[in-house]
Design an enzyme around this catalytic site. Structure first.
Site, PDB file in Angstrom:
ATOM      1  CG  HIS A  95      -7.497  17.476  12.751  1.00  0.00           C
ATOM      2  ND1 HIS A  95      -8.438  16.702  12.106  1.00  0.00           N
ATOM      3  CD2 HIS A  95      -6.840  18.134  11.779  1.00  0.00           C
ATOM      4  CE1 HIS A  95      -8.336  16.870  10.796  1.00  0.00           C
ATOM      5  NE2 HIS A  95      -7.373  17.738  10.576  1.00  0.00           N
ATOM      6  CG  HIS A 105      -1.319  17.915  20.382  1.00  0.00           C
ATOM      7  ND1 HIS A 105       0.020  17.935  20.040  1.00  0.00           N
ATOM      8  CD2 HIS A 105      -1.719  16.618  20.230  1.00  0.00           C
ATOM      9  CE1 HIS A 105       0.403  16.705  19.698  1.00  0.00           C
ATOM     10  NE2 HIS A 105      -0.638  15.898  19.814  1.00  0.00           N
ATOM     11  CG  HIS A 126      -4.880  13.098  21.027  1.00  0.00           C
ATOM     12  ND1 HIS A 126      -5.115  13.116  19.677  1.00  0.00           N
ATOM     13  CD2 HIS A 126      -3.587  13.464  21.198  1.00  0.00           C
ATOM     14  CE1 HIS A 126      -4.010  13.488  19.040  1.00  0.00           C
ATOM     15  NE2 HIS A 126      -3.059  13.700  19.952  1.00  0.00           N
ATOM     16  CD  GLU A 150      -3.763   9.961  19.722  1.00  0.00           C
ATOM     17  OE1 GLU A 150      -4.457   9.857  18.694  1.00  0.00           O
ATOM     18  OE2 GLU A 150      -2.607  10.422  19.728  1.00  0.00           O
ATOM     19  CG  HIS A 185       0.430  13.516  22.785  1.00  0.00           C
ATOM     20  ND1 HIS A 185      -0.189  13.071  21.632  1.00  0.00           N
ATOM     21  CD2 HIS A 185       0.347  12.496  23.678  1.00  0.00           C
ATOM     22  CE1 HIS A 185      -0.631  11.835  21.817  1.00  0.00           C
ATOM     23  NE2 HIS A 185      -0.309  11.477  23.059  1.00  0.00           N
ATOM     24  CB  THR A 191      -0.911   9.800  17.275  1.00  0.00           C
ATOM     25  OG1 THR A 191      -1.199  11.131  17.726  1.00  0.00           O
ATOM     26  CG2 THR A 191       0.082   9.125  18.211  1.00  0.00           C
TER      27      THR A 191
END
Length: 307
Positions: free
Chosen positions: A90, A117, A119, A129, A142, A225
Site C-alpha cells: 500500500h 511512510h 502517500h 492525504e 507521515h 488514514t
C-alpha cells in the site's frame, strides 16, 4: 423488452464490480481485483465510519491560534541509522529505532518514533492525504510516534492520545534533493509488493525541513488514514514543504501493487470534520501576517513607482 436489457446488464455488471474483500485504494480496483475502495472501508473495518477520521482539509481562516502550540523539541532526530525500506503493498515504510523522540508542541507527553511512510499521486501529480485550503500537494510524509511508555503500536492505539503523527508536504523543485538519494535509490529494489532492502545511513533530520522552519504547524485530533482507521492520533501538519524534483517524485510511481499495477494514488480522500476544531501555532499566524504585510508593501511600492 430490448430497452430493459441494457439497464439490467449494467446493473448486473455494477453489482459484480462493487467491491469485496480487503481494503484498497481507488486506483487498485478492477473487476478482476474486487476490493473495498475508500468509500467502503467501513466494510473492512467499522471504525472507518467514525466521526473523527483523517485526513481532512485544513481551512486556514478557520484554524484557531493556540498559544500552547510551542515549538517541538526533537531529540535524537539527527541520529544516523541504517534502515530497511519495504513495499508493504500500500506504501513504502521504514522502521525507525525507538530512540528519536518528540515533545513540546502542545503534546501531552513525550512520544518516540516508530516508523515513517509516504502517500503520493501519479507521476508527481496531486497525492497528499491532507489538503490546505483545498490544495493537494504531490506527496505527504507521515512520521509515526507512540507514547514513550508503550512498547508496541497496537497498545498505543488503545489510548485516545497514544499516537502522534507528524505530517509533511512535498513540493516540486527544479533540482533534486540530495538528502533523499538513499530513499530514492532504494525504490528501484522494492518495486514488487513485500520486497524490502536496506539503504545507506540516514537520519530523520535530513528528511524534514530544518528545525527553525518547523515552528509553523496545524493541530487536530483524528485517526489512522488506513484501516483500521483507529481514532487515537494527535495530528501535526507542518506548513513548510519539502522540495523534491519531478524525477524524484515520479520514482514512487514505479512501485507496484501486489497485482503488478502501478502503485499510484495512494491517498485517502479528505474526511468530514464533524465539528472538530483545527488549531494553528502562533508562529503560523505570524508568518501568515508577515507574508500579507510583505505583499501589501510590495503592492504599495509598485503603485508608487513612476510610469
Amino acid at each position: 423488452m430490448q430497452q430493459l436489457i441494457l439497464p439490467v446488464l449494467l446493473t448486473s455488471f455494477w453489482t459484480a464490480c462493487t467491491g469485496a474483500g480487503d481494503w484498497c485504494y481507488q486506483t487498485q480496483f478492477t473487476c478482476d481485483h474486487q476490493c473495498n475502495t475508500p468509500e467502503k472501508w467501513n466494510h473492512a473495518n467499522n471504525a472507518c465510519a467514525g466521526k473523527s477520521q483523517s485526513p481532512i482539509n485544513v481551512v486556514t481562516r478557520k484554524a484557531l491560534k493556540d498559544e500552547r502550540l510551542t515549538p517541538f523539541q526533537f531529540t535524537n532526530y539527527q541520529q544516523i541509522f541504517k534502515g530497511t525500506i519495504k513495499n508493504n503493498g500500500h506504501s513504502v515504510q521504514v522502521g525507525v529505532p525507538h530512540v528519536s523522540t518528540i515533545s513540546g508542541g502542545g503534546l501531552p507527553t513525550t512520544y518516540k518514533a516508530v516508523q515513517f511512510h509516504l502517500h503520493w499521486g501519479t507521476n508527481g501529480g496531486p497525492g497528499s492525504e491532507h489538503t490546505i485550503d483545498g490544495e493537494q500537494y504531490p506527496m505527504e510524509l507521515h512520521i509515526v510516534h507512540m507514547k514513550q511508555d508503550y512498547t508496541d503500536l497496537t497498545t498505543a492505539l488503545s489510548d485516545p492520545e497514544g499516537v502522534a503523527v507528524l505530517g509533511f508536504f512535498y513540493e516540486r523543485s527544479n533540482s533534486g534533493n540530495r538528502k533523499y538519494e538513499p530513499i530514492i535509490n532504494a525504490l528501484q529494489k522494492i518495486k514488487a509488493t513485500n520486497a524490502n532492502t536496506s539503504f545507506s545511513e540516514v537520519s530523520l533530520t535530513q528528511l524534514i525541513p530544518s528545525e527553525q522552519n518547523l515552528t509553523s504547524f496545524y493541530r487536530y485530533k483524528g485517526s489512522l488514514t488506513t484501516p483500521g482507521c483507529t481514532e487515537a492520533v494527535i495530528w501535526t501538519l507542518f506548513e513548510n514543504p519539502i522540495p523534491l524534483s519531478m524525477e524524484q517524485l515520479k520514482a514512487f510511481s514505479d512501485l507496484k501493487f501486489h497485482d503488478g499495477k502501478p502503485m499510484v494514488g495512494t491517498f485517502r480522500p479528505v474526511q468530514p470534520l464533524n465539528g472538530r476544531q483545527v488549531f494553528r501555532s502562533g508562529s503560523a499566524l505570524i508568518l501568515a501576517s508577515s507574508a500579507l504585510l510583505a505583499a501589501a508593501m510590495a503592492a504599495a511600492l509598485g503603485l508608487s513607482q513612476p510610469n
